[in-house]
Design a protein around this motif. Sequence first.
Motif, short mmCIF file in Angstrom:
data_model
loop_
_atom_site.label_atom_id
_atom_site.label_comp_id
_atom_site.label_asym_id
_atom_site.label_seq_id
_atom_site.Cartn_x
_atom_site.Cartn_y
_atom_site.Cartn_z
N GLU A 36 42.62 47.10 48.88
CA GLU A 36 43.65 48.11 48.58
C GLU A 36 43.54 49.33 49.49
OE1 GLU A 36 44.37 47.00 43.86
OE2 GLU A 36 44.27 49.09 44.49
N LYS A 37 42.41 49.47 50.20
CA LYS A 37 42.29 50.66 51.05
C LYS A 37 43.15 50.53 52.30
CE LYS A 37 37.96 49.39 53.46
NZ LYS A 37 36.51 49.58 53.45
N SER A 38 43.54 49.26 52.62
CA SER A 38 44.35 49.07 53.84
C SER A 38 45.66 48.33 53.61
CB SER A 38 43.54 48.27 54.88
OG SER A 38 42.36 48.96 55.18
N PHE A 39 45.81 47.76 52.41
CA PHE A 39 46.99 46.91 52.18
C PHE A 39 47.64 47.23 50.83
CE2 PHE A 39 46.45 44.00 55.69
CZ PHE A 39 45.08 43.99 55.94
N ASP A 40 48.87 46.74 50.69
CA ASP A 40 49.59 46.81 49.41
C ASP A 40 49.27 45.49 48.70
OD1 ASP A 40 53.19 46.85 48.65
OD2 ASP A 40 51.39 46.80 47.38
N VAL A 41 48.39 45.54 47.71
CA VAL A 41 47.84 44.32 47.11
C VAL A 41 48.34 44.13 45.68
CG1 VAL A 41 45.70 43.08 46.56
CG2 VAL A 41 45.74 44.71 48.46
N ASP A 51 40.60 37.67 31.38
CA ASP A 51 39.57 38.71 31.39
C ASP A 51 40.10 39.89 32.22
OD1 ASP A 51 38.16 36.55 33.75
OD2 ASP A 51 38.75 38.59 34.29
N ASP A 52 39.35 41.01 32.19
CA ASP A 52 39.82 42.20 32.94
C ASP A 52 38.86 42.54 34.08
OD1 ASP A 52 38.65 44.82 30.61
OD2 ASP A 52 37.66 43.05 31.49
N LEU A 53 38.23 41.51 34.64
CA LEU A 53 37.25 41.77 35.70
C LEU A 53 37.89 42.29 36.99
CD1 LEU A 53 34.74 38.81 35.13
CD2 LEU A 53 34.54 41.19 34.41
N HIS A 54 39.11 41.86 37.28
CA HIS A 54 39.79 42.42 38.46
C HIS A 54 39.98 43.94 38.28
CE1 HIS A 54 40.77 38.85 40.82
NE2 HIS A 54 41.34 38.27 39.79
N GLU A 55 40.47 44.31 37.12
CA GLU A 55 40.71 45.75 36.86
C GLU A 55 39.39 46.51 36.91
OE1 GLU A 55 43.99 43.69 34.33
OE2 GLU A 55 41.98 43.20 35.06
N ARG A 56 38.35 45.95 36.31
CA ARG A 56 37.07 46.66 36.26
C ARG A 56 36.41 46.72 37.64
NH1 ARG A 56 34.38 43.39 31.73
NH2 ARG A 56 32.49 44.39 32.47
N ALA A 57 36.84 45.84 38.56
CA ALA A 57 36.31 45.91 39.94
C ALA A 57 37.07 46.94 40.75
CB ALA A 57 36.43 44.53 40.60
N GLY A 58 38.23 47.40 40.22
CA GLY A 58 38.99 48.44 40.91
C GLY A 58 40.38 48.04 41.36
N SER A 59 40.79 46.80 41.13
CA SER A 59 42.17 46.43 41.49
C SER A 59 43.14 47.20 40.59
CB SER A 59 42.38 44.92 41.32
OG SER A 59 41.67 44.22 42.34
N THR A 60 44.19 47.76 41.19
CA THR A 60 45.07 48.64 40.40
C THR A 60 46.39 47.98 40.05
OG1 THR A 60 46.02 49.53 42.45
CG2 THR A 60 44.12 50.71 41.51
N LYS A 61 46.69 46.82 40.66
CA LYS A 61 47.96 46.15 40.32
C LYS A 61 47.62 44.70 39.99
CE LYS A 61 52.81 46.01 41.64
NZ LYS A 61 53.77 46.47 42.64
#
Length: 240
Positions: free
Chosen positions: A81-86, A94-104
Motif C-alpha cells: 500500500e505504500k506504493s500502490f492502490d491495493v 479471519d481479520d489477519l489482513h486487517e491486523r497486518a495493516g491492509s486498509t481495503k
Amino acid sequence: MPSHDPRRIVIFSGSGVSAESGLPTFRDSGGLWRQYAWEEVASPEGWRKHPGVVQAFYNERRHQAAEAQPNAAHRAIAELEKSFDVVVVTQNVDDLHERAGSTKVVHVHGELAFARGEHSGLRQRVGAAPIHMGQRCAQGSQLRPDIVWFGESVRHLEEARAYFSEAGRVLVVGTSLSVFPAASLVHAAPAAADKVVVAPELDSPPAGFDWMRGKATECVPQVVARWLREGAGASQGQPE
Ligand code: APR
C-alpha cells in the motif's frame, strides 16, 4: 486508457494465506472439511437442524482466529500500500489482513468478528467473543455468525469483479479456486495484467497466471519485493 492500471493491485486470498498463522484450510489434509461435514456446520440446513452445534463450530474458529497472528505474507501484502492502490478480496473470514495493516479488505464470504440477526440481518461486531443461543439482535432476532454459508449469496461480488477488471497486477494466494462464484473472479483480470498465483498445490492454475509453487510466507514477499522494485510504472505483464 488501458483496461488495466499498473498502480492498481488486487490480491485474491484464501485459507492458505493464513495456514502459516496456524489456521486450518478446508480441503488440504487436516483441513476443516476433512474434520467436519460442511453440510452440518456451514449451511442453513445445519443451522436449522442444530444451531448450537453451528454456534460452537464458529465460536471455536473465532477464538482460533483471534489467537492467530498475521504472517509474513499478510505483512508483505500490507506493505504494497505504500506504493500502490491495493484491494484485498478475500474468501477468508479471519481479520489477519486487517491486523497486518491492509486498509481495503473485501470479505466475500463474511467475517468471524461479526454476528447478524438470523431474520433481521442486522449486523453487529462481536470481535473474538462467542455467540450464544438466546443472544438476540436489537430487533429480537437470534444472533448467528455473519458468515456466508453454502447456498447463501456471496457478498460484494460485482464490486470485487470491477476491481479485478481494472487491475494492473493480480496476486492470487492460498486458494484452491474450487468454490464458485468467488473463484470465477480470477477470469475478470485483464490479459495484460501481471498475474501471479501462489500455492504449493493447484489442480488447475488459472490461464494467464504465473504459478509460484510454494508457501505464502516464502513466495508472497518475493512477488511484493519485485512489484515494489518495478514501482507503479507499467506492469511487466504480457503485452496487450
Ligand atoms: N501457503 C500458500 N498456500 C497454501 C498453504 C500455504 N502455506 N497451505 C495450503 N495452501 C493452499 C492449498 O494448496 C490450496 O490450494 O491453499 C489452498 C487452500 O484451498 P482450500 O482449502 O480449498 O481453501 P479455500 O480455497 O480458501 O476455500 C474457499 O471454500 O469452504 C469454502 O468458504 C470456504 O472460503 C472458503 C472457500
